[in-house]
Design a protein around this motif. Sequence first.
Motif, mmCIF file in Angstrom:
data_model
loop_
_atom_site.group_PDB
_atom_site.id
_atom_site.type_symbol
_atom_site.label_atom_id
_atom_site.label_comp_id
_atom_site.label_asym_id
_atom_site.label_seq_id
_atom_site.Cartn_x
_atom_site.Cartn_y
_atom_site.Cartn_z
ATOM 1 N N GLY A 144 -6.440 2.886 -9.013
ATOM 2 C CA GLY A 144 -6.896 1.772 -8.188
ATOM 3 C C GLY A 144 -7.444 2.289 -6.874
ATOM 4 N N LEU A 145 -7.687 1.375 -5.963
ATOM 5 C CA LEU A 145 -8.160 1.747 -4.634
ATOM 6 C C LEU A 145 -7.153 1.220 -3.618
ATOM 7 N N PRO A 146 -6.631 2.076 -2.757
ATOM 8 C CA PRO A 146 -5.630 1.624 -1.792
ATOM 9 C C PRO A 146 -6.109 0.421 -0.985
ATOM 10 N N ASN A 147 -5.204 -0.526 -0.763
ATOM 11 C CA ASN A 147 -5.515 -1.711 0.034
ATOM 12 C C ASN A 147 -4.508 -1.798 1.178
ATOM 13 N N ASP A 148 -4.436 -2.963 1.806
ATOM 14 C CA ASP A 148 -3.510 -3.104 2.942
ATOM 15 C C ASP A 148 -2.061 -2.877 2.533
ATOM 16 N N GLY A 149 -1.733 -3.120 1.259
ATOM 17 C CA GLY A 149 -0.384 -2.890 0.787
ATOM 18 C C GLY A 149 -0.048 -1.420 0.648
ATOM 19 N N SER A 150 -1.070 -0.549 0.768
ATOM 20 C CA SER A 150 -0.861 0.900 0.669
ATOM 21 C C SER A 150 -0.748 1.553 2.041
ATOM 22 N N LYS A 151 -0.818 0.763 3.095
ATOM 23 C CA LYS A 151 -0.743 1.315 4.445
ATOM 24 C C LYS A 151 0.712 1.481 4.873
ATOM 25 N N GLN A 152 0.903 2.274 5.920
ATOM 26 C CA GLN A 152 2.251 2.481 6.441
ATOM 27 C C GLN A 152 2.848 1.154 6.907
ATOM 28 N N LYS A 153 4.166 1.045 6.790
ATOM 29 C CA LYS A 153 4.824 -0.238 7.035
ATOM 30 C C LYS A 153 4.761 -0.688 8.492
ATOM 31 N N ASN A 154 4.421 0.205 9.403
ATOM 32 C CA ASN A 154 4.354 -0.157 10.821
ATOM 33 C C ASN A 154 2.960 -0.590 11.261
ATOM 34 N N THR A 155 1.995 -0.693 10.337
ATOM 35 C CA THR A 155 0.634 -1.101 10.695
ATOM 36 C C THR A 155 0.492 -2.614 10.608
ATOM 37 N N THR A 156 -0.431 -3.157 11.398
ATOM 38 C CA THR A 156 -0.630 -4.606 11.380
ATOM 39 C C THR A 156 -1.152 -5.080 10.030
ATOM 40 N N GLN A 168 2.998 6.494 -7.181
ATOM 41 C CA GLN A 168 2.881 5.222 -7.895
ATOM 42 C C GLN A 168 4.234 4.538 -8.090
ATOM 43 N N GLU A 169 5.248 5.328 -8.458
ATOM 44 C CA GLU A 169 6.555 4.737 -8.716
ATOM 45 C C GLU A 169 7.452 4.704 -7.489
ATOM 46 N N GLY A 170 7.025 5.383 -6.413
ATOM 47 C CA GLY A 170 7.713 5.251 -5.126
ATOM 48 C C GLY A 170 8.942 6.102 -4.921
ATOM 49 N N HIS A 171 9.180 7.102 -5.764
ATOM 50 C CA HIS A 171 10.350 7.964 -5.574
ATOM 51 C C HIS A 171 10.116 8.924 -4.402
ATOM 52 N N PHE A 172 11.162 9.162 -3.625
ATOM 53 C CA PHE A 172 11.132 10.071 -2.462
ATOM 54 C C PHE A 172 10.097 9.636 -1.408
ATOM 55 N N GLU A 173 9.860 8.335 -1.293
ATOM 56 C CA GLU A 173 8.849 7.869 -0.342
ATOM 57 C C GLU A 173 9.205 8.211 1.092
ATOM 58 N N GLY A 174 10.514 8.145 1.431
ATOM 59 C CA GLY A 174 10.929 8.487 2.791
ATOM 60 C C GLY A 174 10.731 9.955 3.084
ATOM 61 N N LEU A 175 11.127 10.819 2.147
ATOM 62 C CA LEU A 175 11.003 12.261 2.323
ATOM 63 C C LEU A 175 9.542 12.688 2.446
ATOM 64 N N LYS A 196 5.397 2.043 -3.199
ATOM 65 C CA LYS A 196 4.673 2.086 -4.469
ATOM 66 C C LYS A 196 3.208 1.685 -4.272
ATOM 67 N N THR A 197 2.321 2.483 -4.827
ATOM 68 C CA THR A 197 0.891 2.154 -4.739
ATOM 69 C C THR A 197 0.144 2.815 -5.890
ATOM 70 N N ASP A 210 -1.047 9.222 8.381
ATOM 71 C CA ASP A 210 -0.747 7.812 8.099
ATOM 72 C C ASP A 210 -1.766 7.181 7.162
ATOM 73 N N GLU A 211 -2.608 8.002 6.537
ATOM 74 C CA GLU A 211 -3.629 7.481 5.635
ATOM 75 C C GLU A 211 -3.297 7.876 4.206
ATOM 76 N N ILE A 212 -3.071 6.882 3.356
ATOM 77 C CA ILE A 212 -2.602 7.142 1.993
ATOM 78 C C ILE A 212 -3.619 7.950 1.186
ATOM 79 N N ILE A 213 -4.921 7.785 1.447
ATOM 80 C CA ILE A 213 -5.926 8.555 0.706
ATOM 81 C C ILE A 213 -5.744 10.045 0.982
ATOM 82 N N ILE A 214 -5.604 10.405 2.258
ATOM 83 C CA ILE A 214 -5.412 11.808 2.628
ATOM 84 C C ILE A 214 -4.055 12.301 2.144
ATOM 85 N N GLN A 215 -3.033 11.439 2.229
ATOM 86 C CA GLN A 215 -1.709 11.822 1.749
ATOM 87 C C GLN A 215 -1.740 12.179 0.265
ATOM 88 N N MET A 216 -2.394 11.336 -0.533
ATOM 89 C CA MET A 216 -2.449 11.587 -1.970
ATOM 90 C C MET A 216 -3.225 12.864 -2.286
#
Length: 687
Positions: free
Chosen positions: A373-385, A546-553, A559-560, A632-638
Amino acid sequence: MKKFFTWYSEKVTNKPKQVLLVGILVSLIIIVVGFSFGGALSTKTMSVGSTPADKAAKIVTKHFGSESSGAQAQIVLKAKNKLSSTSNQKIQNEIESRASKIKNVKIVMSPVMLKNYAQGQKVGYFTVIFKNKTITTKQTNQLKEIARKFGSSQLEVELSGVSSQIEVSELPEIIGIIIAFIILTVTFGSFIMAGVPILSAILGLVTGLGGVFFVTKYFEVQSYDLALAAMVSLAVGIDYALFLVARFKEEIRKNERKQALKNTVTSTAPSVVFAASTIIIALLSMSALGIDFLGVMGAVSALSVLLVVIITLLLVPSLLYLIPIKAKSTDQHKIRPAEFFAKIVHKKPWITIVTMIIFILLVSIPLKNMNLGLPNDGSKQKNTTERRAYDIKQKAYGAGNDAVLVAVTRNKNEKSGVSLTEKITKINGVKTVGQPTPSADGKYLMVSIIPKTEANDNRTKKVVQNVRNIQGKNLNKVMVTGSTAMNIDISNKLLGALPEFLGLITIFTFILLMIAFRSFLIPLVAVLGFVLSLAATLGVIVFTVQEGHFEGLLHLPGKTAILNFLPVLVVGILFGLAMDYEVFLVSRIREEYLKTGDNKQAVYEGVRLSGGSILAAALIMISVFASFSFTDEIIIQMMGLSLAFGVFFDALVIRLILVPSFISVFGKANWYFPKWLDKILPKFNIE
């Protein structure tokens, strides 16, 4: 090539300062020209060419031209008390007034106008429609100012759909460089020798980025293109310099300085060029898919790698000749971390092969659930507007609120609208269906659809497919468009292109290695190893991202969906990196075999002697790539995580364990090559 580097080694040893000066001048010219006269990074939405959603969108634009044709943003409100209260109504009026004054705003639709109050009238949102098709940074800042002014403990004001150009932070590069310096210091036992690859890589990186910025003047280059070029260039810049320094360290123990440098350049520089060529060719081959943005992404990264290699070969040999390195100091630290791998391969090769293959297959299991898929607002860090706005809307309106689909069909007769609505309503996964709207000329009907699931969910993809499959005597072909449908079509096209690209890469790999090593089995094992490492890499990315394991680490937002062009990107870059390690390892094994004729011992010595440098290079690559996870950018993170995992599996598991194990059990058959084929194929000496 050997003749050229023999000549070049003479130049470096005779005029080291002049060669160093040429390298610095070349770098400075490219940097100044690139950053001073180059263009700017593009913010345009990526496109893969004509898709079903694109065709439907053209019909909508032509026959329905509406207020929704411009860019849209939403101002999302969540109140402690009802939004319909007098005080909150006053605030909403002020928000509407201020938003209307932003330049190029076409219309501001309030929650009352849109009738979108939810959760007991405590949640609602404005829709701001602009005349321009893309929201600018200035418009975004003005919306953010509105959110700051009216947000309070009683009223949360968040934004959705605003401009969010990917920022390429310098922090990951800094972290990567620090870790690389530590690894190099341990490897070489010298701060000075560790500093040479770092200095060369930094200058090479900036030079490469200067070249990329110059290209932006003529081509559409995205922010994540620059990030990819940065991470690949920094990693290979350190690695190639590392191999040169490691060989010089070995040579200076046995020879005087001048001869040591000549031996270093003539023996290692061809391998560096060969390894860099594989990465460059792999990156350029991304254009073979016929998808413009992937072609540009590969091309700018290839340009950056090319410039890094040029700077490395100009700077490192001359620096090694000029800096005060004593032969004795280079022999004080004999760290052989590859001894561990050599013993594993030497003692029980068959058990090692079976164990590693089972491990890779187990790690690859999540791959079967990969969802592009393509990351959307739900793929952004939780502290973003944007993420806060997304979460508010998901809870208040349902997961499909931001996944609106638009169905379009020819208006066949007066029953077409009713028939279309009835059939869409019956589709599993559809939440609501709007009233059919005829075009001004009466030729088409348009219906809005809200699915039950979010935009990247596989169930939403099935809704799109089922709507397109609708048939009936009162209906013509039904088309689906909207941003969600467009992203689904892009993902499908990229997924369809993956097998073709993988096939192209593997065939190229086999031929290239066959020419280099005059062998059938070694290229075959290399290709199979590459496929295994690719499967393991994508499996781990599905498991974590995608499945969200170790998201904090891993500093992930939750999940995205997997970035739709990530598999193609990983195939291209991981192939180049895999061939780097394959070339440096197998060439050393072959060198030992030609000396002794003992295949098993050659594998042991090859892994023991070259494995340390490969391990250090791999750890540096992993560190550099993994550091990009903390942006803080999921595209670069992935991109960073996938390349870090890819190097881990390919370098440590495949190249240092599985490949030498196979070479060990195959014996002399590794080096079988028909004489008639040997005469036909071109010869390329990389040793």
